[in-house]
Design an enzyme around this catalytic site. Structure first.
Site, mmCIF file in Angstrom:
data_model
loop_
_atom_site.group_PDB
_atom_site.id
_atom_site.type_symbol
_atom_site.label_atom_id
_atom_site.label_comp_id
_atom_site.label_asym_id
_atom_site.label_seq_id
_atom_site.Cartn_x
_atom_site.Cartn_y
_atom_site.Cartn_z
ATOM 1 N N LYS A 175 -5.818 45.103 -14.063
ATOM 2 C CA LYS A 175 -4.747 44.434 -14.800
ATOM 3 C C LYS A 175 -3.437 44.614 -14.012
ATOM 4 C CE LYS A 175 -2.042 42.904 -18.176
ATOM 5 N NZ LYS A 175 -1.965 41.457 -18.439
ATOM 6 N N CYS A 235 3.453 35.863 -13.034
ATOM 7 C CA CYS A 235 3.384 36.334 -14.417
ATOM 8 C C CYS A 235 4.347 35.545 -15.300
ATOM 9 C CB CYS A 235 3.719 37.810 -14.506
ATOM 10 S SG CYS A 235 3.729 38.368 -16.209
HETATM 11 C C1 DHB Z 1 0.385 38.513 -18.056
HETATM 12 C C2 DHB Z 1 -0.031 37.188 -17.958
HETATM 13 C C3 DHB Z 1 -0.279 36.636 -16.721
HETATM 14 O O1 DHB Z 1 -0.710 35.351 -16.556
HETATM 15 C C4 DHB Z 1 -0.090 37.389 -15.596
HETATM 16 O O2 DHB Z 1 -0.309 36.826 -14.408
HETATM 17 C C5 DHB Z 1 0.307 38.707 -15.689
HETATM 18 C C6 DHB Z 1 0.542 39.252 -16.920
HETATM 19 C C7 DHB Z 1 0.667 39.113 -19.356
HETATM 20 O O3 DHB Z 1 1.249 38.447 -20.217
HETATM 21 O O4 DHB Z 1 0.335 40.294 -19.549
#
Ligand code: DHB
Length: 313
Positions: free
Chosen positions: A47, A130
């Site tokens: 993540k 993001c």
């Molecule tokens: C999140 C969403 C995304 O598309 C990303 O690339 C990184 C983080 C999020 O909202 O946590």
């Protein structure tokens, strides 16, 4: 019968299967990462992390329907120190990609330096896309000058890891040409395209309301409905990028044929997000079997035989 070879190579990083998870999909906690380690995925990406742990946005913040998903997670993650400590404690022959998404450029430099001190991390996937951080709405990947200056600073660091970038989707030729021109100036190992389509809205017609709470219901769209945008970006980038830069395809994969299509457009490996969340860890076995079956039918014995071979009519 000849064995079908679905191993691949991301700029020198060997993967025993070309199928891996997408960042954000069930790869945040120790339990989720342990599950991925035991699975048949060819590599693991974590993540996207920040320096400090984050709880993320209020729930519901993720929703899926038959052909798509929407999320506004707000970067919930356990903080980079957790990921580095966890990864440095494991034994695996799977390549490990650490995804980072600092809340500022300076935070990204710090995260890269911390990742460089890890023994197990093979590559850093810098998230330039993001979309869900409140107050800071801009998507870095759409700010071309900032990306150029950012990468200049990144490659001034004493990097010990492969560096790749995860890109947002682009919707016209010139943007991809310009971004490829920037990327080609740096020793980048790979790009991952695409991240979710930003600022989508999904609604519940009966309740007359949005399905997720944060950001007034707006969020990043993933799943089957974004596959065509992923293919377009992969195919365009592969024609403009330096040949030593690998492409990891991401977006709308839920079958072996979807994987075939990504590779045909120029991807050397693929990431699975929405479908992994829907189906769970067994998705990697199913997709692998489906891909192998389709390659047998097509009489391809290695993915190297058709990477980027899409016919241009
Ligand atoms: C999140 C969403 C995304 O598309 C990303 O690339 C990184 C983080 C999020 O909202 O946590």
């Amino acid at each position: 019968m000849k064995k079908i070879d679905i191993t691949t190579n991301i700029n020198g990083i060997r993967l025993y299967s070309c199928i891996m998870n997408a960042s954000g999909a069930l790869c945040s906690t120790e339990k989720e990462l342990s599950n991925l380690l035991k699975s048949s995925s060819g590599a693991i990406v974590t993540k996207s992390c920040t320096d400090k742990p984050r709880k993320g946005n209020i729930k519901p913040r993720y929703f899926e329907w038959d052909i798509g998903s929407i999320n506004s997670m707000g970067l919930p993650n356990l903080g980079i120190d957790f990921y580095i400590n966890f990864l440095d404690g494991i034994t695996t022959n799977k390549p490990i990609f650490l995804s980072i998404s600092g809340l500022s450029l300076e935070e990204n430099y710090l995260l890269i330096q911390k990742a460089n001190s890890s023994t197990k991390i093979n590559a850093i996937e810098i998230n330039l896309s993001c979309p869900n951080i409140l107050k800071k709405k801009e998507i870095l990947g759409y700010e071309f000058d900032t990306v150029y200056n950012f990468l200049k600073n990144v490659f001034r660091l004493n990097n010990k890891k492969h560096i790749g970038i995860k890109l947002p989707p682009y919707f016209n030729d010139n943007d991809i040409r310009n971004m490829a021109f920037i990327i080609n100036k740096f020793p980048i190992s790979f790009i991952t395209c695409i991240n979710s389509l930003p600022n989508g809205l999904f609604i519940n017609s009966i309740k007359e309301s949005t399905v997720i709470y944060p950001n007034k219901g707006f969020g990043g769209i993933g799943g089957t409905i974004i596959k065509s945008f992923a293919l377009a970006n992969i195919f365009k980038f592969s024609s403009f990028l330096r040949k030593d830069i690998s492409i990891i395809g991401c977006g709308g994969i839920s079958s072996g044929i979807d994987i075939f299509d990504h590779i045909l457009c120029g991807a050397s490996a693929v990431q699975v997000g929405t479908q992994f969340i829907k189906e769970g860890i067994s998705v990697f076995d199913r997709l692998k079997n489906e891909l192998i079956l389709f390659l047998k039918k097509k009489k391809y014995y290695s993915i190297n035989n058709f990477i980027g071979n899409l016919n241009k009519n």
